[in-house]
Design a protein around this motif. Sequence first.
Motif, PDB file in Angstrom:
ATOM      1  N   CYS A  80       0.833  -1.192   0.000  1.00 29.05           N
ATOM      2  CA  CYS A  80       0.000   0.000   0.000  1.00 29.05           C
ATOM      3  C   CYS A  80       0.876   1.253   0.000  1.00 29.05           C
ATOM      4  N   ARG A  81       1.821   1.296   0.902  1.00 34.62           N
ATOM      5  CA  ARG A  81       2.640   2.486   1.089  1.00 34.62           C
ATOM      6  C   ARG A  81       3.550   2.744  -0.110  1.00 34.62           C
ATOM      7  N   ILE A  82       4.294   1.705  -0.511  1.00 34.95           N
ATOM      8  CA  ILE A  82       5.263   1.862  -1.597  1.00 34.95           C
ATOM      9  C   ILE A  82       4.601   1.646  -2.953  1.00 34.95           C
ATOM     10  N   GLY A  83       3.709   0.630  -2.992  1.00 31.67           N
ATOM     11  CA  GLY A  83       3.063   0.288  -4.264  1.00 31.67           C
ATOM     12  C   GLY A  83       2.316   1.465  -4.868  1.00 31.67           C
ATOM     13  N   SER A  84       1.639   2.227  -4.028  1.00 30.65           N
ATOM     14  CA  SER A  84       0.856   3.343  -4.547  1.00 30.65           C
ATOM     15  C   SER A  84       1.770   4.424  -5.123  1.00 30.65           C
ATOM     16  N   THR A  85       2.892   4.660  -4.481  1.00 29.62           N
ATOM     17  CA  THR A  85       3.844   5.656  -4.988  1.00 29.62           C
ATOM     18  C   THR A  85       4.432   5.190  -6.318  1.00 29.62           C
ATOM     19  N   ARG A  86       4.750   3.906  -6.392  1.00 29.78           N
ATOM     20  CA  ARG A  86       5.250   3.327  -7.646  1.00 29.78           C
ATOM     21  C   ARG A  86       4.166   3.421  -8.720  1.00 29.78           C
ATOM     22  N   GLY A  87       2.929   3.238  -8.308  1.00 28.51           N
ATOM     23  CA  GLY A  87       1.801   3.320  -9.236  1.00 28.51           C
ATOM     24  C   GLY A  87       1.719   4.694  -9.890  1.00 28.51           C
ATOM     25  N   MET A 131      -1.048  -5.180  -4.504  1.00 32.77           N
ATOM     26  CA  MET A 131      -1.759  -4.367  -3.513  1.00 32.77           C
ATOM     27  C   MET A 131      -3.030  -5.065  -3.053  1.00 32.77           C
ATOM     28  N   LYS A 132      -3.736  -5.648  -4.025  1.00 33.01           N
ATOM     29  CA  LYS A 132      -5.010  -6.293  -3.722  1.00 33.01           C
ATOM     30  C   LYS A 132      -4.832  -7.424  -2.716  1.00 33.01           C
ATOM     31  N   PHE A 133      -3.786  -8.201  -2.925  1.00 37.00           N
ATOM     32  CA  PHE A 133      -3.644  -9.379  -2.068  1.00 37.00           C
ATOM     33  C   PHE A 133      -2.681  -9.181  -0.901  1.00 37.00           C
ATOM     34  N   GLY A 134      -1.900  -8.117  -0.926  1.00 39.23           N
ATOM     35  CA  GLY A 134      -0.896  -7.951   0.132  1.00 39.23           C
ATOM     36  C   GLY A 134      -1.179  -6.812   1.092  1.00 39.23           C
ATOM     37  N   ALA A 190      -8.720  -2.170   3.267  1.00 39.58           N
ATOM     38  CA  ALA A 190      -9.249  -1.866   1.943  1.00 39.58           C
ATOM     39  C   ALA A 190      -8.629  -0.634   1.293  1.00 39.58           C
ATOM     40  N   LEU A 191      -7.862   0.153   2.024  1.00 47.46           N
ATOM     41  CA  LEU A 191      -7.244   1.298   1.344  1.00 47.46           C
ATOM     42  C   LEU A 191      -6.251   0.785   0.305  1.00 47.46           C
ATOM     43  N   GLY A 192      -5.315  -0.014   0.749  1.00 43.68           N
ATOM     44  CA  GLY A 192      -4.391  -0.612  -0.205  1.00 43.68           C
ATOM     45  C   GLY A 192      -5.068  -1.686  -1.041  1.00 43.68           C
TER      46      GLY A 192
END
Lengths: 518, 159
Positions: free
Chosen positions: A447-454, A481-484, A488-490
């Motif tokens: 959530c934290r890193i994945g969204s920034t990478r997104g 993100m969905k599975f890790g 529900a935010l991430g």
Amino acid sequence: MSVTIYVPGDSGALSLGAEKVAKAIAKEAADRGVDAKIVRNGSRGLYWLEPMVEVVTDAGRVAYGPVAAKDVASLFDAGFVTGGQHKLSLGDPEKLPYVAKQTRLTFARCGITDPLSLEDYEAHGGLTGLRNAVKMAPADIVKQVTESGLRGRGGAGFPTGIKWKTVLDTAADQKYIVCNADEGDSATFADRMIMEGDPFVLIEGMAIAGLATHATKGYVYIRSEYPHAIAVMTKAVEVARKAGVLGKSVLGSSQGFDIEIRSGAGAYVCGEETSLLNSLEGKRGVVRAKPPLPAIQGLFGKPTVINNVISLASVPIVMDKGAQYYKDFGMGRSRGTIPIQIAGNVKHGGLFEVAFGLTLGEIVDEIGGGTASGRPVKAVQVGGPLGAYFPRALFDTPFDYEAFAAKDGLIGHAGITVFDDSADMLKQARFAMEFCAIESCGKCTPCRIGSTRGVETLDKLAQNIEPEKQLALVTDLCNTMKFGSLCALGGFTPYPVMSAINHFPEDFRPATVAQAAE
Amino acid sequence: MVMQPASTELAARTAAVISEMKNLEGPLIPILHGVQEEFGYVPQESLPIIAEALNISRAEVHGVFTFYHDFRHNPAGRHVLKVCQAEACQSMGSDAIAAQIKQTLGIGFHETSKDGAVTLEPIYCLGLCACAPAAMLDGEVIGRLDADKIEEIAEEVRK
Ligand SMILES: Cc1cc2nc3c(=O)[nH]c(=O)nc-3n(C[C@H](O)[C@H](O)[C@H](O)COP(=O)(O)O)c2cc1C
Ligand code: SF4
Ligand code: FES
Ligand code: FES
């Protein structure tokens, strides 16, 4: 002769000038020697007509809107205090199609009564549910709520009665009722409207929850972005306490229940129930792992009912009219009514309470009247920032928890944002990732890193740098993100992102992207 | 009479806020809100005083203070304008509205004008999504923002 004039004190109406209108009416009435009693009601939720002013006449209430301060003199000239005709005349507000087509159970009084008058509340059926509950055993209250089929309106749709039963069955020296009034989703304002327009129905619902579970203390956690709601709720709690609805004895019963209002501090994630509990305890609003369930170890480690505002505000009608009455509305496993909030680029934006089952197309095209800009509808986002973007092709989807899940979407808190054909879905997908990055509680890496990478990846896509590779990367990121993700935010940010990519591929195609970039 | 050093005054005002809220269950967030109301921001020097009064570590208070978007590290301008940048407002052109506001006020998001008149911030939903684009000026709500309303806001903050 005295005339009663209603001018909404609801934030939406205030944002469109209701305060100036109320002042202008008071002044004009004084100048003309008219004895006017101005009541600041809630909003009926027809925001394109706000500020909507209503006058009580011999023939019932007559509405005018949207009224600006500059219209007030001409309204008096037209004799509006006795229902006279004016270019802003709307007639009987109950007969406006947008009102007449609704089934108002939870919002039965919103926009009609004086929000802070307990007498008005009771005169319109208020407190009947609580009076019934006072005479019942806790287990019977829980049973009635369970049988009504009421599911949590905060987003997850969990059966309310079952949650209450867990709290009732868990022995403890102290239990809590926590009302989730964080309402952070864009396109949602039902919680705000009820807190500003009919606060006693929420107080009544919380008191019933207290009786049902032996909880004696309640908190309403209201987002700080809602100063008006905080003010009205604070006053309403005082009124309820003075009247013996709250306090050492609820309506003369052997159980006490009291409520405290708390303000959030601008963190979207604090709408997530365990993060909210941490925030109430004075901690960082980090999400807790479940189990333990809040119903067993919630606030300060004690059994806690945590429910959304609308879930709790729907309980009084269930306890008043019975489980079957409520359950008879709706479809499938979605029982009762849902206050749909129609927002964004839409002609008739507002709150529309109705039994589950209308199709998305009916809501957007017929009730919402299409876009405000007059251009074609391109996409609608349902369920706030974690909800999917729906194209017209899916407008036959009925408004029902399961039907939306089947189309890779969610109802969430029932907010709908309409976009016209000028919307750029790549930009919307990027925003979803950006929002997740801003609001992540930081606990989970995806959530934290994945969204920034997104965000970075979608930016590269927009610049047409190896577009196919970026699309594959985003899809992969969304899966992670969905599975890790713990919450529900991430976990749900992939919904708006992937729905944008899947339903509007033209906005992500290298060729168009390249053209747009030139 | 000798002027009290600023830090003593700050400590006293912080302590007054704390004593008002200390008996609440979970008092830290209400205290931080109270301190911000008192000073317009949360002074760094208030944090150890809060920690001591609540018998928790300074690190914990710092952690909570920095977690929430609401709590300011520095004083804001005389006015605070929050402009909604969430989806429903986006669908009604909040991007262009924000650009226009930035140009009119001569500052970007998270900035305060040089004369200290106004601080500009983005906000994600004000519950005015059927009255978009929306903003909030010092706690007062403004819906259906347009060029005229932006001009009114600019006049108001320059007063
Ligand atoms: C990131 C996030 C934000 C949430 N925001 C809210 C909110 O603002 N209001 C709300 O009632 N529920 C929100 N929820 C859902 C709550 O976690 C929880 O399901 C709800 O409060 C339970 O009440 P209900 O059963 O009455 O719906 C959010 C969930 C997540 C993951
Ligand atoms: S998914 Fe994001 S917001 Fe939710 S617990 Fe993990 S880091 Fe926190
Ligand atoms: S806590 Fe690390 S992935 Fe969820
Ligand atoms: S999205 Fe702007 S007010 Fe809700």
